[in-house]
Design an enzyme around this catalytic site. Structure first.
Site, PDB file in Angstrom:
ATOM      1  N   SER A 161      -6.455 -71.589   2.582  1.00  0.00           N
ATOM      2  CA  SER A 161      -4.896 -71.367   3.097  1.00  0.00           C
ATOM      3  C   SER A 161      -5.195 -71.510   4.640  1.00  0.00           C
ATOM      4  CB  SER A 161      -4.526 -69.997   2.670  1.00  0.00           C
ATOM      5  OG  SER A 161      -3.401 -69.580   3.321  1.00  0.00           O
ATOM      6  N   TYR A 187      -7.102 -60.819   3.107  1.00  0.00           N
ATOM      7  CA  TYR A 187      -6.710 -62.105   2.603  1.00  0.00           C
ATOM      8  C   TYR A 187      -7.448 -63.294   3.272  1.00  0.00           C
ATOM      9  CZ  TYR A 187      -3.967 -65.975   0.775  1.00  0.00           C
ATOM     10  OH  TYR A 187      -3.513 -67.392  -0.048  1.00  0.00           O
TER      11      TYR A 187
END
Ligand SMILES: NC(=O)c1ccc[n+]([C@@H]2O[C@H](COP(=O)([O-])OP(=O)(O)OC[C@H]3O[C@@H](n4cnc5c(N)ncnc54)[C@H](OP(=O)(O)O)[C@@H]3O)[C@@H](O)[C@H]2O)c1
Length: 320
Positions: A161, A187
């Protein structure tokens, strides 16, 4: 390296990517295949004739999605199997079942993921996002490697990501034991791990015909944002006061395109260790490319970090 890119525009859908591709006789395993990008990735590969296995943690949801995919694609070759990436024992049981279903795996898309979860731990005590997004896939890929090697040339796609920019691996405190938990750093760290994993995997197995690339799919409204409030999404400019999403967000069918491209494109045959986004090879972020919307941080493709992460991951999942 020369430019590596799909001839398609960045907003092409996953189905566009495989419009002229025949995947008959090929088997793909897609984690997180019962939601968001996973469904659209599966739909495109099924549409091109592949057999697809969906390891899921919710069997009922998985079977519902499988039925809809069979119906909409006309391809009956969808199988669902239970696998919780947040539990190493579940990964072992699930992987054994996948190997029974498929002695050859041509495509493995490590797509499942969680984002910005509250502080927590997997069944084995790992920080939730690192444990689920990286370590679960690390072990799964290792266990499926005999079937990937048997199918070579085979491809592994690791969903990273742009969120990887939020954190490198914090080597001395991966599990937030000595620093306050920050769900975005966690994350980011897990998505850096996903990117480094592609580098490490490719370095180890490309010579044997198993290549791996990392993918940033773009921004797509899916189940991934479930741990964010509407206020947070508004503050980030993702959604306006009228509840409309910023036009930068792709549909899930568009968001699945780079994964499907990584898994099937002829221009990526034998090519691995890259960070891909917008249907092309991405560029490192530096003073020449300060673009906030495209590019990867150098640490996410650092070969020494990939090696270090590999060794740590082997220890954590009990492979060394
Ligand atoms: N959407 C975006 O804007 C975006 C941007 C950048 C990167 N990504 C990456 O793209 C990937 C797919 O995300 P998405 O947008 O499609 O999100 P999503 O709709 O939430 O799908 C994620 C999938 O992962 C599964 N999953 C979560 N934890 C799991 C576990 N412990 N075991 C097994 N499966 C588990 C979920 O299963 P359940 O259905 O059971 O929850 C779900 O099917 C993720 O890796 C994400 O980080 C997405």
């Amino acid at each position: 390296m020369s430019k590596i890119a799909s001839p398609l525009a960045p907003r092409a859908t996953a189905a566009d990517v495989v419009k002229t591709t025949n995947l008959s006789g090929k088997t793909a395993v897609i984690t997180g295949g019962a939601s968001g990008l996973g469904i659209e990735t599966a739909r495109a590969l099924l549409g091109a004739g592949a057999a697809v296995i969906l390891p899921v943690r919710d069997a009922t949801k998985g079977e519902q999605v499988a039925a809809e995919l069979r119906e909409s694609t006309g391809n009956p070759q969808v199988q669902v199997t239970m696998l919780d990436l947040g539990s190493l024992s579940s990964v072992r049981v699930g992987a054994a079942h996948i190997l029974e279903l498929a002695p050859k795996i041509h495509i493995l898309i490590n797509n499942a993921g969680v984002m910005a979860t509250p502080e927590g731990h997997t069944a084995d005590g790992f920080e939730t996002q690192f444990g689920t997004n990286h370590l679960g896939h690390f072990l799964l890929t290792h266990l499926l490697m005999p079937a990937l090697l048997a199918a070579a040339p085979a491809r592994v796609v690791s969903l990273s990501s742009s969120g990887h920019r939020r954190s490198d691996i914090v080597w001395d405190d991966i599990h937030f034991e000595r620093r306050p938990y920050d769900r975005w750093q966690a994350y980011g760290q897990s998505k850096t791990a996903n990117a480094l994993f592609a580098v490490g995997l490719n370095g180890r197995y490309a010579a044997q015909g198993v290549t791996a690339n990392a993918v940033h799919p773009g921004g797509i409204m899916t189940g991934l944002q479930k741990h964010m409030t509407l206020e947070e999404q508004r503050a980030l400019g993702w959604v306006n006061e009228q509840g409309e999403y910023h036009p930068i967000f792709k549909t899930p069918a568009e968001g699945a395109s780079t994964s499907v491209w990584a898994a099937t494109a002829p221009e990526l045959e034998g090519v691995g260790g890259l960070f891909l986004e917008e249907l092309q090879k991405s560029e490192v972020l530096d003073h020449q490319n300060p673009n906030p919307l495209f590019g990867y941080k150098a640490y996410a493709r650092d070969p020494q970090s990939a090696e270090r992460l590999w060794e740590i991951s082997e220890q954590l999942v009990g492979l060394s």
